[in-house]
Design an enzyme around this catalytic site. Structure first.
Site: not given
Length: 195
Positions: A26, A54, A68, A160
């Site tokens: 992203d 992550y 987000d 997300r």
């Protein structure tokens, strides 16, 4: 920077046409973006198939349309009732293999067009659920209404979307405020080269 921006930069700098990335990152995220050059572009799918690691920063009590910090606020809710135990239990429920609803604001194609383009125009986008696996998830920090967690997951997992679902499970909404990809398969952030 989008993943495509990085590919374009490397093409220009190295004067190579055959450059591809192994897994979209992203634009608001940072971290490992494996690139395959020349004949190695044939290996991009294999590289992208590796598990991902992550670290995510989350804000609870606020939901956005993109899930987000860049999105438009769609709902708010109090978070004073949330406890550390409730957050840990909710996170643990996401470990395993399950169907995940991808976000409308994603690069997945709908009729040959990225779904985010349709979503930005206000069109309703409903993407098919995808089977994903979360191999492990650990809470790193809890400072209400913020938390951070580490996540090891399969290809195709949208952090997300996981954060959106966590907010729904806690009954308060949530959005992803920051994301760093620390690892893709064997490639780690410690070995990465910066722009």
């Amino acid at each position: 920077w989008t993943s495509h921006d990085v590919v374009q930069l490397v093409r220009r700098r190295l004067r190579m046409q055959r450059v591809g990335h192994a897994g979209t990152l992203d634009p608001a995220a940072s971290g490992v973006l494996p690139l395959c050059l020349g004949r190695a572009t044939r290996l991009a799918e294999r590289v992208a198939a590796g598990s991902k690691l992550y670290v995510a920063d989350v804000v609870l009590g606020v939901a956005t349309d993109t899930h987000d910090a860049e999105g438009r606020v769609t709902a708010t809710a109090p978070t004073a009732q949330l406890t550390l135990d409730a957050v840990v239990r909710a996170l643990a429920a996401f470990v395993g293999t399950f169907e995940q609803q991808p976000p409308a604001f994603s690069a997945l194609k709908v009729g040959g067009e990225p779904s985010y383009a349709r979503a930005r125009r206000g069109q309703e986008v409903r993407l098919a659920p995808r089977r994903v696996t979360v191999y492990g998830l650990a809470l790193l920090a809890w400072q209400p209404p913020r938390l951070s967690f580490a996540l090891r997951c399969s290809k195709g997992t949208y952090v997300r979307a996981l954060v959106r679902d966590l907010g729904e499970a806690l009954g308060c909404g949530a959005y992803l405020d920051g994301l760093v990809r620390w690892q893709v398969g064997p490639f780690t952030l410690a070995e990465a080269v910066s722009i």
